[in-house]
Design an enzyme around this catalytic site. Structure first.
Site, PDB file in Angstrom:
ATOM      1  N   GLU A 142       6.165 -29.778 -11.898  1.00  0.00           N
ATOM      2  CA  GLU A 142       5.616 -30.375 -10.674  1.00  0.00           C
ATOM      3  C   GLU A 142       4.666 -29.364 -10.078  1.00  0.00           C
ATOM      4  O   GLU A 142       5.079 -28.252  -9.764  1.00  0.00           O
ATOM      5  CB  GLU A 142       6.707 -30.591  -9.622  1.00  0.00           C
ATOM      6  CG  GLU A 142       7.812 -31.517  -9.979  1.00  0.00           C
ATOM      7  CD  GLU A 142       8.905 -31.464  -8.898  1.00  0.00           C
ATOM      8  OE1 GLU A 142       8.698 -30.849  -7.829  1.00  0.00           O
ATOM      9  OE2 GLU A 142       9.966 -32.026  -9.153  1.00  0.00           O
TER      10      GLU A 142
ATOM     11  N   ASP B 162       9.875 -28.420   3.684  1.00  0.00           N
ATOM     12  CA  ASP B 162      10.019 -27.218   2.873  1.00  0.00           C
ATOM     13  C   ASP B 162      10.596 -26.049   3.655  1.00  0.00           C
ATOM     14  O   ASP B 162      10.259 -25.834   4.816  1.00  0.00           O
ATOM     15  CB  ASP B 162       8.659 -26.819   2.278  1.00  0.00           C
ATOM     16  CG  ASP B 162       8.268 -27.754   1.144  1.00  0.00           C
ATOM     17  OD1 ASP B 162       9.079 -27.901   0.218  1.00  0.00           O
ATOM     18  OD2 ASP B 162       7.185 -28.351   1.210  1.00  0.00           O
TER      19      ASP B 162
END
Lengths: 264, 414
Positions: A49, A60
């Protein structure tokens, strides 16, 4: 070009889970990202990815935030993301882009899907695109022939899992815990239950991410999931390395450890 | 019933007037704006908030409790003050201020916070988190948390912590934990990112007490409804004071909660012009501004489709304003929709213009406004000159300026 379908049938044939590695484009440098991802593939990652760096990465944790910030400071643009995909796809891994929705929206959904397909990318993971808002993206992805991966979470109701699974192609991404990205001491206990619940809604492979960082954890997850996703732990290796060569050696070592884990 | 017991809030007040198609359609859309762009992990929590709010707003017990707190704790209704000496600088137009600065904690933020704090209790949650820019929403949240015995964590950009140090001290005194956010631009947008990260991690016991009419559905609707009381009162009071509706309503726009709060009750009154004033910072050309509606483009930020300050690839551009509360590169989706539909118009006011109005109100009327609200005052000065001496302008004085004395001392060399 290696597709997700090829990856998962191969892993299934070998009676193991697939190993999915994440790195943001432009980190540690534009060329360095391709080199690091290639090393990860050579050491056993089946899928890569490539993260599209975004200024407001609200799901995140600190490690990815740090890497993404450096990448944006390096001046990474979407054209660089596409070039990174192109470079990584040559290594033989199925290569996806993971991105928040706004950059695709601004670039133009159709243009993004076509450019990604042309670069050898096989799909996207879009963590903040909900089924309700996904109509345009599903159509453009279908037209470009790329897969669409979305996330389910431990908090997801049966109804939501059904809705998300229905719009996934390639695989379903199961978030192992409630929280942001980042390696943790242990993988959430909710993950196995979530994979089980997800399987009731789809025959697609189900991969588990968030919090996985060691070979032992990869082996635990591989016991019940079709794929193990690791991001922050790779980034941590690169952040902690004194120079590029030792960084590459370090991610290679981690990929090998994880690859052994998914084969246990 | 004595005047103090008369309810100031009804279910109709809260739910909106249902005109002009202004209520979200269930997916939380205002035209093409709004919606939800968040990790799937948060969807159940957002659904839970939406469902509980629907129940609460039709529950007399909830309304009574909210009404009681607004009257006996927040100090509502707030008064109107006509400011003729200030208005003399606006071509002689009548200027009337809605005094949200007189509420407990000193800004309009308390209205939304009390509503959502009560909602938190109904949700069975024991912890609230919030983002804050100027610190007013943080102070209000810490206040309500103290009142209701909730644990409270406030995320605040490190830059804002510095320019609003007084409010940081207030929050701490009220028992809140203040977390300085040191990533990104270290201002409101980064505080919101960090609050979302906390929420997704602790959602079981935590309510994100969102402070403005932005963010994913249902926040733009809930925050608006809890702030609506400003306009509901002001509309009635203007008729009492002047015998008619104002010609224009002026308010500052950052995320947009005080502006929606005073605009919303007037949306159906087509003869009343609605003017929002964004922070033009050092001017449009300087690139250092927060002109989201005036100079931004449509995109997604913090879970909502709206106008955003962003580059051609969707990366958020850092905003600038002398006022921390307006220093935000996004804006509530309902404002985006009011702009595109033409019902409201939005303009820029520079740092210097705002500070001039700040000082002018202090000298002419003995009221020190928040620098945020000073943008609306500066807007009203321009508007008055434009509309002429026959016009009446209602300005939302959304907060008081005590918190801004550090900035003022530096700016004016006091």
């Amino acid at each position: 070009m290696t597709t997700l379908q090829t990856v998962f049938s191969k892993a299934r044939a070998e009676n193991r889970a697939a190993l999915v590695g994440y790195l943001p484009a432009g980190f540690p440098t534009k060329e360095g990202a391709v080199a690091a991802a290639t090393a990860m593939v050579e050491a056993g990652c089946d899928v890569i990815e490539i993260g599209l760096p975004y200024s407001d990465p609200l799901m995140d944790g600190p490690t990815i935030q740090d890497a993404v910030h450096r990448s944006l400071t390096n001046g990474t643009r979407i054209a660089d993301v596409m070039r990174t995909v192109e470079g990584v796809a040559k290594s033989g891994a199925a290569t996806l882009v993971m991105t928040y929705w706004n950059p695709i929206d601004q670039y133009g959904a159709g243009r993004f899907a076509r450019d990604l397909a042309n670069a050898g990318g096989v799909g996207t993971i879009t963590p903040d695109l909900t089924p309700e808002e996904s109509g345009t993206w599903l159509q453009e992805s279908k037209d470009a022939g790329i897969d669409t991966v979305f996330l389910v979470a431990p908090s997801s109701t049966e109804d939501r899992i059904g809705k998300v699974a229905k719009i996934c192609t390639g695989f379903v991404y199961a978030a192992s815990l409630m929280g942001v990205t980042g390696a943790r001491e242990s993988v959430g206990s909710a993950a196995e239950g979530l994979v089980g619940r997800t399987r009731r809604h789809t025959s697609l492979p189900v991969c588990v991410g968030l919090g996985v960082g060691t070979g032992k954890q990869a082996a635990e997850v591989a016991a019940y999931a079709d794929g193990v996703i690791v991001g922050s732990a790779f980034i941590r290796r690169l952040l902690d390395a004194p120079d590029e060569a030792s960084g590459l050696a370090s991610v290679r070592e981690l990929a090998a450890e994880l690859a052994a884990g998914v084969r246990r | 019933m004595s005047p103090t017991e008369a309810p100031i809030l009804t279910a109709a007040d809260l739910a909106g007037n249902g005109v002009y198609g202004d209520d979200p359609d269930g997916h939380g859309k205002f035209g093409v704006f709004g919606g939800r762009f968040v990790p799937e992990a948060l969807i159940p929590a957002l659904d839970q908030v939406a469902v509980e709010y629907e129940k609460a707003k039709n529950d007399e017990e909830f309304l009574r409790e909210f009404d009681h707190l607004l009257r006996t704790y927040a100090g509502r209704p707030t008064t109107l003050t006509e400011v003729p000496r200030f208005a003399a600088h606006a071509g002689g137009a009548r200027i009337v201020l809605k005094r949200e600065d007189l509420t407990h904690t000193g800004a309009h933020k308390i209205n939304n916070v009390l509503g959502q704090a009560l909602l938190t209790r109904r949700l069975g949650k024991t912890r609230v988190i919030a983002e804050t820019g100027a610190g007013q929403h943080g102070v209000a949240t810490a206040t309500a948390a103290a009142l209701l015995g909730l644990e409270c964590v406030i995320y605040m950009g490190a830059v804002d912590c510095e320019r609003q140090a007084l409010n940081v001290a207030r929050m701490k005194l009220l028992g809140a934990t203040v977390v300085p956010v040191t990533n990104g631009s270290q201002t409101l947008k980064d505080a919101i990112n960090e609050a979302f990260r906390d929420w997704v991690t602790n959602v079981d016991r935590t309510h994100y007490l969102f402070g403005t009419v932005a963010g994913p559905h249902p926040f733009p609707e809930i925050v608006r409804d809890f702030a609506r009381i400003i306009g509901v009162e002001a509309r009635r009071q203007m008729i009492e004071l002047t015998g008619r509706l104002p010609d224009a309503v002026a308010a500052a726009v950052g995320g947009g909660s005080n502006a929606i709060g005073i605009f919303h009750a007037f949306i159906g009154d087509e003869e009343v012009r609605l003017h929002g004033y964004e922070a033009a910072g050092r001017g449009l050309e300087s690139g250092e501004h927060a002109l989201t509606l005036t100079a931004g483009t449509i995109g997604v930020l913090h879970g909502s489709r709206t106008y955003v300050l962003q580059d051609d690839e969707g990366q958020t551009i850092e905003s600038h304003s002398i006022s921390a509360g307006l220093d935000y590169p996004g804006v509530g989706p309902e404002h985006a929709w009011l702009k595109d539909s033409g019902r409201a118009t939005y303009h820029g006011v520079t740092d210097d213009e705002a500070m001039e109005a700040f000082a002018l109100l202090a000298r002419t009327e003995g009221i020190i406004p928040a620098i945020e609200s000073s943008h609306a005052l500066a807007g009203a000065l321009k508007l008055g000159r434009e509309l002429g001496p026959e016009a009446t302008i209602l300005v939302n004085l959304s907060g008081r300026g005590d918190k801004d004395m550090g900035t003022a001392m530096k700016y004016f060399n006091l």
